[in-house]
Design a protein around this motif. Structure first.
Motif, PDB file in Angstrom:
ATOM      1  N   TYR A 102       5.727  30.339  -5.926  1.00 33.02           N
ATOM      2  CA  TYR A 102       5.153  29.271  -5.106  1.00 33.02           C
ATOM      3  C   TYR A 102       3.725  28.913  -5.510  1.00 33.02           C
ATOM      4  N   LEU A 103       3.277  29.451  -6.640  1.00 31.46           N
ATOM      5  CA  LEU A 103       1.919  29.144  -7.087  1.00 31.46           C
ATOM      6  C   LEU A 103       1.901  27.792  -7.792  1.00 31.46           C
ATOM      7  N   VAL A 104       0.791  27.090  -7.652  1.00 37.74           N
ATOM      8  CA  VAL A 104       0.606  25.855  -8.424  1.00 37.74           C
ATOM      9  C   VAL A 104      -0.661  26.018  -9.262  1.00 37.74           C
ATOM     10  N   GLY A 160      -8.054  32.023  -1.407  1.00 40.59           N
ATOM     11  CA  GLY A 160      -6.700  32.149  -1.969  1.00 40.59           C
ATOM     12  C   GLY A 160      -6.487  33.566  -2.451  1.00 40.59           C
ATOM     13  N   TYR A 161      -5.233  33.925  -2.661  1.00 43.66           N
ATOM     14  CA  TYR A 161      -4.950  35.330  -2.993  1.00 43.66           C
ATOM     15  C   TYR A 161      -3.603  35.454  -3.687  1.00 43.66           C
ATOM     16  N   SER A 162      -3.422  36.588  -4.349  1.00 41.65           N
ATOM     17  CA  SER A 162      -2.096  36.950  -4.853  1.00 41.65           C
ATOM     18  C   SER A 162      -2.046  38.459  -5.042  1.00 41.65           C
ATOM     19  N   LEU A 163      -0.831  38.981  -4.987  1.00 44.88           N
ATOM     20  CA  LEU A 163      -0.642  40.432  -5.078  1.00 44.88           C
ATOM     21  C   LEU A 163       0.652  40.713  -5.847  1.00 44.88           C
ATOM     22  N   SER A 164       0.668  41.812  -6.560  1.00 48.51           N
ATOM     23  CA  SER A 164       1.893  42.249  -7.249  1.00 48.51           C
ATOM     24  C   SER A 164       3.037  42.362  -6.245  1.00 48.51           C
ATOM     25  N   LEU A 223      -1.383  44.577   2.663  1.00 49.92           N
ATOM     26  CA  LEU A 223      -2.516  44.749   1.748  1.00 49.92           C
ATOM     27  C   LEU A 223      -3.295  43.451   1.528  1.00 49.92           C
ATOM     28  N   THR A 224      -2.579  42.335   1.391  1.00 51.36           N
ATOM     29  CA  THR A 224      -3.309  41.077   1.173  1.00 51.36           C
ATOM     30  C   THR A 224      -4.113  40.716   2.413  1.00 51.36           C
ATOM     31  N   THR A 225      -3.524  40.920   3.578  1.00 54.59           N
ATOM     32  CA  THR A 225      -4.267  40.633   4.811  1.00 54.59           C
ATOM     33  C   THR A 225      -5.535  41.488   4.859  1.00 54.59           C
ATOM     34  N   VAL A 233       6.501  32.123   3.095  1.00 55.26           N
ATOM     35  CA  VAL A 233       6.259  32.623   4.458  1.00 55.26           C
ATOM     36  C   VAL A 233       5.201  33.738   4.461  1.00 55.26           C
ATOM     37  N   GLY A 234       5.281  34.626   3.472  1.00 52.43           N
ATOM     38  CA  GLY A 234       4.303  35.720   3.399  1.00 52.43           C
ATOM     39  C   GLY A 234       2.885  35.183   3.351  1.00 52.43           C
ATOM     40  N   SER A 235       2.689  34.082   2.648  1.00 47.83           N
ATOM     41  CA  SER A 235       1.334  33.546   2.494  1.00 47.83           C
ATOM     42  C   SER A 235       0.821  32.952   3.801  1.00 47.83           C
ATOM     43  N   TRP A 236       1.647  32.116   4.464  1.00 43.62           N
ATOM     44  CA  TRP A 236       1.103  31.546   5.709  1.00 43.62           C
ATOM     45  C   TRP A 236       1.050  32.555   6.845  1.00 43.62           C
ATOM     46  N   ARG A 237       1.848  33.622   6.727  1.00 42.86           N
ATOM     47  CA  ARG A 237       1.695  34.718   7.708  1.00 42.86           C
ATOM     48  C   ARG A 237       0.332  35.402   7.519  1.00 42.86           C
ATOM     49  N   VAL A 238      -0.075  35.590   6.259  1.00 43.90           N
ATOM     50  CA  VAL A 238      -1.404  36.166   6.008  1.00 43.90           C
ATOM     51  C   VAL A 238      -2.468  35.274   6.653  1.00 43.90           C
ATOM     52  N   MET A 239      -2.349  33.961   6.457  1.00 45.43           N
ATOM     53  CA  MET A 239      -3.340  33.032   7.028  1.00 45.43           C
ATOM     54  C   MET A 239      -3.402  33.180   8.544  1.00 45.43           C
ATOM     55  N   GLU A 240      -2.236  33.277   9.162  1.00 44.43           N
ATOM     56  CA  GLU A 240      -2.221  33.395  10.629  1.00 44.43           C
ATOM     57  C   GLU A 240      -2.830  34.719  11.076  1.00 44.43           C
ATOM     58  N   LYS A 241      -2.555  35.786  10.317  1.00 44.30           N
ATOM     59  CA  LYS A 241      -3.136  37.091  10.692  1.00 44.30           C
ATOM     60  C   LYS A 241      -4.652  37.098  10.499  1.00 44.30           C
ATOM     61  N   LEU A 242      -5.140  36.164   9.655  1.00 43.05           N
ATOM     62  CA  LEU A 242      -6.594  36.048   9.476  1.00 43.05           C
ATOM     63  C   LEU A 242      -7.234  35.198  10.575  1.00 43.05           C
TER      64      LEU A 242
HETATM   65  C1  LIG Z   1       1.731  35.728  -0.298  1.00 42.22           C
HETATM   66  C2  LIG Z   1       1.311  37.158  -0.592  1.00 42.22           C
HETATM   67  C3  LIG Z   1      -0.119  37.155  -1.067  1.00 42.22           C
HETATM   68  C4  LIG Z   1       1.452  38.009   0.678  1.00 42.22           C
HETATM   69  O1  LIG Z   1       0.947  39.284   0.387  1.00 42.22           O
HETATM   70  P1  LIG Z   1       1.353  40.598   1.238  1.00 42.22           P
HETATM   71  O2  LIG Z   1       0.443  41.678   0.811  1.00 42.22           O
HETATM   72  O3  LIG Z   1       2.801  40.804   1.165  1.00 42.22           O
HETATM   73  O4  LIG Z   1       0.949  40.108   2.705  1.00 42.22           O
HETATM   74  P2  LIG Z   1       0.859  40.995   4.029  1.00 42.22           P
HETATM   75  O5  LIG Z   1       1.741  42.195   3.872  1.00 42.22           O
HETATM   76  O6  LIG Z   1      -0.559  41.196   4.325  1.00 42.22           O
HETATM   77  O7  LIG Z   1       1.482  40.000   5.106  1.00 42.22           O
HETATM   78  C5  LIG Z   1       2.709  39.348   4.857  1.00 42.22           C
HETATM   79  C6  LIG Z   1       3.375  38.998   6.168  1.00 42.22           C
HETATM   80  O8  LIG Z   1       4.410  38.053   5.929  1.00 42.22           O
HETATM   81  C7  LIG Z   1       5.630  38.553   6.474  1.00 42.22           C
HETATM   82  N1  LIG Z   1       6.708  38.010   5.637  1.00 42.22           N
HETATM   83  C8  LIG Z   1       6.809  38.047   4.303  1.00 42.22           C
HETATM   84  N2  LIG Z   1       7.929  37.406   3.925  1.00 42.22           N
HETATM   85  C9  LIG Z   1       8.533  36.960   5.053  1.00 42.22           C
HETATM   86  C10 LIG Z   1       9.698  36.219   5.323  1.00 42.22           C
HETATM   87  N3  LIG Z   1      10.499  35.785   4.348  1.00 42.22           N
HETATM   88  N4  LIG Z   1       9.989  35.924   6.612  1.00 42.22           N
HETATM   89  C11 LIG Z   1       9.183  36.340   7.617  1.00 42.22           C
HETATM   90  N5  LIG Z   1       8.045  37.042   7.427  1.00 42.22           N
HETATM   91  C12 LIG Z   1       7.734  37.350   6.158  1.00 42.22           C
HETATM   92  C13 LIG Z   1       5.480  40.042   6.397  1.00 42.22           C
HETATM   93  O9  LIG Z   1       6.369  40.690   7.250  1.00 42.22           O
HETATM   94  C14 LIG Z   1       4.018  40.181   6.835  1.00 42.22           C
HETATM   95  O10 LIG Z   1       3.859  39.917   8.209  1.00 42.22           O
HETATM   96  P3  LIG Z   1       3.704  41.066   9.311  1.00 42.22           P
HETATM   97  O11 LIG Z   1       2.535  41.909   8.884  1.00 42.22           O
HETATM   98  O12 LIG Z   1       3.467  40.309  10.559  1.00 42.22           O
HETATM   99  O13 LIG Z   1       4.980  41.818   9.254  1.00 42.22           O
HETATM  100  C15 LIG Z   1       2.228  37.756  -1.694  1.00 42.22           C
HETATM  101  O14 LIG Z   1       3.551  37.534  -1.333  1.00 42.22           O
HETATM  102  C16 LIG Z   1       1.967  37.162  -3.071  1.00 42.22           C
HETATM  103  O15 LIG Z   1       1.047  37.549  -3.761  1.00 42.22           O
HETATM  104  N6  LIG Z   1       2.807  36.200  -3.509  1.00 42.22           N
HETATM  105  C17 LIG Z   1       2.670  35.650  -4.851  1.00 42.22           C
HETATM  106  C18 LIG Z   1       1.416  34.828  -5.032  1.00 42.22           C
HETATM  107  C19 LIG Z   1       1.236  33.828  -3.926  1.00 42.22           C
HETATM  108  O16 LIG Z   1       2.196  33.168  -3.545  1.00 42.22           O
HETATM  109  N7  LIG Z   1       0.025  33.718  -3.422  1.00 42.22           N
HETATM  110  C20 LIG Z   1      -0.294  32.807  -2.342  1.00 42.22           C
HETATM  111  C21 LIG Z   1      -0.474  31.440  -2.863  1.00 42.22           C
HETATM  112  S1  LIG Z   1      -0.795  30.295  -1.540  1.00 42.22           S
END
Ligand SMILES: CC(C)(COP(=O)(O)OP(=O)(O)OC[C@H]1O[C@@H](n2cnc3c(N)ncnc32)[C@H](O)[C@@H]1OP(=O)(O)O)[C@@H](O)C(=O)NCCC(=O)NCCS
Length: 187
Positions: free
Chosen positions: A36-38, A100-104, A112-114, A142-151
């Motif tokens: 989902y990166l651009v 902005g952020y990214s993680l393995s 960890l990203t949060t 979803v993981g990315s906007w969940r991080v935003m909401e947790k922030l």
């Molecule tokens: C987006 C990204 C940074 C998230 O990192 P992460 O370390 O997994 O994030 P966190 O664990 O802090 O939080 C992720 C949350 O999303 C939730 N989540 C992830 N995928 C989900 C899904 N498909 N449906 C519902 N919730 C989901 C997790 O459960 C967690 O929420 P919770 O703590 O309430 O359970 C990581 O997936 C990533 O690096 N992706 C590739 C690069 C990228 O897309 N970067 C962002 C560009 S905008």
């Protein structure tokens, strides 16, 4: 600017160095990382990684690109991702910046990203006079906007067909947090 290090419970956030190249290539090639990166060149070759790291050794180049900070996320001695703070020209004039952020993908969904981004949000509001921080992502990420909401960021918009990347027209979500929201309820 002085090199900044931020410590969290599990992580060290610190500047990238040339020695991080193998870790960088490894996390950027973890499965699904790029989906989902651009504006990130892919495949993420050694040459791409070298160019990325070279940029961070040249402060003038940083400023040209509008980068205020780019933290390597270090977990147990290994770099597994990054958090950046960018400020383009119009952002500067308007006292705002983008995070902005990214993680393995080997470490997703452990908070960890949060944890990393939270430290950067706190540092950013303490260090600069921003009125707001904002972030964007693909709605399917979803993981990315969940991080935003947790922030503590609020969803401010759903930008339709906003970017074209890899021949795909993509929507983007737009999130923001105001200084006063941060002050009264730091993430
Ligand atoms: C987006 C990204 C940074 C998230 O990192 P992460 O370390 O997994 O994030 P966190 O664990 O802090 O939080 C992720 C949350 O999303 C939730 N989540 C992830 N995928 C989900 C899904 N498909 N449906 C519902 N919730 C989901 C997790 O459960 C967690 O929420 P919770 O703590 O309430 O359970 C990581 O997936 C990533 O690096 N992706 C590739 C690069 C990228 O897309 N970067 C962002 C560009 S905008």
């Amino acid at each position: 600017m002085e090199p900044i290090e931020l410590g969290t419970k599990r992580l060290l956030l610190r500047p990238f160095s040339l020695n991080d190249i193998d870790d960088l290539i490894e996390y950027a090639n973890s499965p699904g990382w790029e989906r989902y990166l651009v504006n990130v060149p892919y495949p993420y070759t050694r040459q791409v990684a070298e160019k990325f790291l070279a940029m961070f050794l040249d402060t003038a180049n940083w400023q040209q690109q509008g980068i205020l900070a780019n933290f390597a996320i270090q977990l147990e001695g290994k770099v597994v991702g990054e958090v950046y703070l960018n400020q383009q020209k119009y952002d500067r004039e308007n006292e705002r910046a983008e995070i902005g952020y990214s993680l393995s993908s080997l470490h997703w969904n452990k908070g960890l990203t949060t944890e990393a981004a939270r430290a950067v949000v706190n540092w950013a509001f303490q260090t600069y006079s921003f009125n707001r921080l904002y972030a964007t992502c693909d709605p399917r990420n979803v993981g990315s906007w969940r991080v935003m909401e947790k922030l503590g960021m609020k969803r401010e918009g759903w930008l339709r067909n906003h970017v074209v990347w890899n021949d795909e027209v993509r929507d983007q979500l737009y999130y923001g947090i105001l200084r006063e929201e941060w002050r009264f309820n730091p993430p």
